[in-house]
Structures are given as C-alpha cells and as structure tokens.
Design a protein around this motif. Structure first.
Motif, PDB file in Angstrom:
ATOM      1  N   ALA A 156      -8.241   0.386  -5.828  1.00 58.71           N
ATOM      2  CA  ALA A 156      -8.989   1.571  -5.421  1.00 58.71           C
ATOM      3  C   ALA A 156     -10.473   1.240  -5.357  1.00 58.71           C
ATOM      4  O   ALA A 156     -11.000   0.525  -6.211  1.00 58.71           O
ATOM      5  CB  ALA A 156      -8.761   2.704  -6.417  1.00 58.71           C
ATOM      6  N   GLU A 203     -16.505  -4.159  -1.600  1.00 62.60           N
ATOM      7  CA  GLU A 203     -15.289  -3.760  -0.899  1.00 62.60           C
ATOM      8  C   GLU A 203     -15.045  -4.586   0.362  1.00 62.60           C
ATOM      9  O   GLU A 203     -13.952  -4.546   0.929  1.00 62.60           O
ATOM     10  CB  GLU A 203     -15.349  -2.272  -0.527  1.00 62.60           C
ATOM     11  CG  GLU A 203     -15.531  -1.345  -1.705  1.00 62.60           C
ATOM     12  CD  GLU A 203     -14.386  -1.419  -2.692  1.00 62.60           C
ATOM     13  OE1 GLU A 203     -13.250  -1.704  -2.258  1.00 62.60           O
ATOM     14  OE2 GLU A 203     -14.628  -1.214  -3.893  1.00 62.60           O
ATOM     15  N   THR A 227     -10.180   4.197   8.172  1.00 60.68           N
ATOM     16  CA  THR A 227     -10.924   4.104   6.909  1.00 60.68           C
ATOM     17  C   THR A 227     -11.867   5.290   6.728  1.00 60.68           C
ATOM     18  O   THR A 227     -12.261   5.596   5.601  1.00 60.68           O
ATOM     19  CB  THR A 227     -11.711   2.786   6.827  1.00 60.68           C
ATOM     20  OG1 THR A 227     -12.496   2.621   8.018  1.00 60.68           O
ATOM     21  CG2 THR A 227     -10.782   1.600   6.689  1.00 60.68           C
ATOM     22  N   LYS A 228     -12.223   5.945   7.819  1.00 62.60           N
ATOM     23  CA  LYS A 228     -13.084   7.123   7.703  1.00 62.60           C
ATOM     24  C   LYS A 228     -12.411   8.241   6.924  1.00 62.60           C
ATOM     25  O   LYS A 228     -13.078   9.143   6.419  1.00 62.60           O
ATOM     26  CB  LYS A 228     -13.459   7.646   9.095  1.00 62.60           C
ATOM     27  CG  LYS A 228     -14.437   6.782   9.858  1.00 62.60           C
ATOM     28  CD  LYS A 228     -14.675   7.377  11.236  1.00 62.60           C
ATOM     29  CE  LYS A 228     -15.521   6.462  12.098  1.00 62.60           C
ATOM     30  NZ  LYS A 228     -15.721   7.012  13.455  1.00 62.60           N
ATOM     31  N   THR A 229     -11.093   8.212   6.843  1.00 57.74           N
ATOM     32  CA  THR A 229     -10.366   9.272   6.152  1.00 57.74           C
ATOM     33  C   THR A 229     -10.300   9.045   4.642  1.00 57.74           C
ATOM     34  O   THR A 229      -9.864   9.922   3.909  1.00 57.74           O
ATOM     35  CB  THR A 229      -8.933   9.386   6.695  1.00 57.74           C
ATOM     36  OG1 THR A 229      -8.215   8.170   6.403  1.00 57.74           O
ATOM     37  CG2 THR A 229      -8.945   9.601   8.200  1.00 57.74           C
ATOM     38  N   ILE A 230     -10.718   7.881   4.166  1.00 56.40           N
ATOM     39  CA  ILE A 230     -10.703   7.597   2.725  1.00 56.40           C
ATOM     40  C   ILE A 230     -11.901   8.296   2.097  1.00 56.40           C
ATOM     41  O   ILE A 230     -13.057   7.995   2.432  1.00 56.40           O
ATOM     42  CB  ILE A 230     -10.760   6.078   2.464  1.00 56.40           C
ATOM     43  CG1 ILE A 230      -9.548   5.398   3.133  1.00 56.40           C
ATOM     44  CG2 ILE A 230     -10.781   5.782   0.968  1.00 56.40           C
ATOM     45  CD1 ILE A 230      -9.581   3.891   3.063  1.00 56.40           C
ATOM     46  N   ASN A 269       0.836  -1.188   0.000  1.00 57.86           N
ATOM     47  CA  ASN A 269       0.000   0.000   0.000  1.00 57.86           C
ATOM     48  C   ASN A 269       0.877   1.246   0.000  1.00 57.86           C
ATOM     49  O   ASN A 269       1.879   1.313   0.725  1.00 57.86           O
ATOM     50  CB  ASN A 269      -0.923   0.022   1.227  1.00 57.86           C
ATOM     51  CG  ASN A 269      -2.077   0.986   1.071  1.00 57.86           C
ATOM     52  OD1 ASN A 269      -2.567   1.200  -0.043  1.00 57.86           O
ATOM     53  ND2 ASN A 269      -2.537   1.546   2.166  1.00 57.86           N
TER      54      ASN A 269
END
Length: 307
Positions: free
Chosen positions: A300, A223, A195-198, A152
């Motif tokens: 993505a 996902e 993951t909230k920042t994606i 990543n």
C-alpha cells in the motif's frame, strides 16, 4: 552519453491509441522509428497517427482487437507493407475486468487473458516469424505489471496474465537468442486513468494536471510513480541497438525509479533423509523455511506525514 537512434527501424505498438501505449509509440517515433499504432477504436487510431505525424514522426494505424492470430498477422503485415520490415514489437494492449474471485465470471477471466496473454503470444509469434525471416535480429518488448509480480486484490485474471507474460519473456529470450532477437518485460508504473482512482494518489495527480507541477518526491521516488513519459525511456532503450546484450529480464520503471525484478528462486531449503511427511513439515515449518514467509500483493502507498 549514448544517443538512441532508431532511424530505419520499424516498430509495432499494440494498444497505442492512448495512455502508455501512445506514449511508447510517440517516443519510438521521436527517436526515428516508423511506427504502426493500434487500438480497437478507429478514432483513437486516427488520433494517435496524427499525434505522431504532428511531431514529425512516421506512423500508420491498424484498427484491430488484439488477441487472435488474424489481428497479429495484420499488424505485422502493415509494418512490412508500409515500411518494408519489422524490427520492434511492443505488446501493450490490454483490458481490465476487476472482480474478487467469487464474483469473477468465466467471461471476465477469459476476456482479460485473451487480450493480455493470448494477444501477447500471437503478436510475438507473428513478429518472431518475420524477424527470423529477415535474419537481422529484433526487439520484442512485453508489457507486464506489478500485479503480475506480486498479485493484486480483485485482479485474478489480470495478475495471472501479466505473470504469464513475464514467464513468456524468459522462455522466448532463450528460444530466440540464436536469431539475435531479444525479449524483455517492462513493468511500468505511471499516472494513468487507472491510478487516478487510487485515493492516496488522486489529489497529487489532479494538482499536477491542473498546475503542471511535478508529482511529489514521495510518489516519484518511494512509489516509483510518475507520468507516462517517464516510462518511455526504458522502452526506447530496449528497442535500440544499445540493448543488444539485455534479454530475458523484467525491468521496472516509473517516476524516478528504475528497477530490475528478480526471477523466482528458492528462498530457503531444508533437507531430511528419506523425505518429508506431513507431520515432519508441520513440526519444522515455523522454525525452518516458513520462518520468513513471502508477502502477497502490491504494498500500500505510504505518503509521508502531512503529504
């Protein structure tokens, strides 16, 4: 349907003061296990113990930074001193120090590897010693990551540590088989602070938290991303007697998805009498084993049109 009964079993869950680790601890306790919770922050440990006990479970807390041998032995000792034994270890503790390669410092690399990889090693070693002494088998559950499976961007340290953790699971599964101790790696995906920042996930996660509505199907199915509670079933299963025949595996879970990750295997092979020179490899590469190269990185997210 098999009922997951962990009554009489004792589990240590590292990094269980919040997030996924707390969810694992609460789920194990809900199935009857006594749990040692752990975090580097005392307040988080105390809150986690109260959360488990408020739901009717049994828990004791250990405030310690996972990584060194001392912390690992302290966790195992707490299980034995308070509950008399150790049956399950879940190595969840971890930190992030994300930076691209040319900006990553020695400390960025060493700190992440120390907690994730060395911490997994020291805790598993201490647990294995105790479980072998008891002579009744055991369950060691290592927490991996999609970053360790595929790499990543910006996560040299984290991806390397998580890849190493899966390699350790395969190795320890062989070494501990005679003692009837299973070792597996869980590769979870869940809506956490990270993951909230994606950007593509953020609106749906915020909406779900605000209204209580479930995450959309494209996130849960395509996902494989759901709540932290969606990943606990796999950990509980692997901690139970029902999983006695499962070892050396890397298993993904998240949302509505459950997946078995393959081990690295030779994808394509070519033979040439006398071996391969650089010129011969260059000549045959594109039309031979290089015709279908492997991809890198976590794909993505692809929300459906209009999502």
């Amino acid at each position: 349907m098999v009922v997951m009964d962990l009554i009489g079993k004792v589990a240590v869950v590292t990094g269980s003061g919040r997030g996924l680790g707390l969810a694992y601890a609460r789920a194990l306790a809900a199935s009857g296990a006594s749990v040692v919770v752990n975090d580097v922050e005392e307040e988080a440990v105390e809150a986690a113990v109260k959360a488990v006990e408020a739901a009717g479970g049994k828990a004791v807390g250990v405030t310690a930074a996972v990584g060194g041998t001392g912390a690992a032995e302290q966790l195992v000792s707490a299980a034995v001193e308070h509950f008399g034994r150790l049956d399950v270890l879940v190595t969840n503790a971890g930190i992030l120090r994300d930076r691209v390669l040319w900006k990553m410092t020695d400390d960025d690399f060493d700190d992440v590897v120390h907690v994730h990889m060395r911490g997994t090693f020291t805790c598993a070693r201490a647990a294995a010693v105790r479980m072998r002494e008891q002579g009744e088998g055991g369950r060691i559950i290592l927490i991996g990551s999609p970053a360790g499976q595929r790499g990543n961007f910006g996560q040299t340290n984290y991806a390397a540590a998580k890849a190493g953790i899966v390699a350790m699971a395969r190795t320890w599964a062989m070494e501990l088989a005679r003692a009837q101790i299973t070792v597996n790696a869980v590769v979870p995906v869940a809506a956490t602070e990270m993951t909230k920042t994606i950007p593509v996930f953020a609106p749906a996660i915020e909406e779900a938290e605000r209204t209580g509505a479930p995450l959309p199907d494209w996130m849960r199915k395509d996902e494989g991303l759901g709540t932290v509670d969606d990943v606990t079933g796999l950990v509980t299963f692997l901690a139970s007697d029902a999983s006695s025949g499962v070892t050396g595996q890397a298993i993904g879970v998240g949302g509505d998805r459950l997946a078995l990750w393959s081990h690295p295997n030779e994808k394509a092979v070519m033979l040439r009498d006398g071996g391969w020179s650089a010129e011969e490899i260059a000549h045959d590469w594109a039309g031979g084993i290089g015709a279908e190269p492997e991809s890198c990185g976590i794909p993505a997210p692809q929300p459906p049109t209009g999502a």
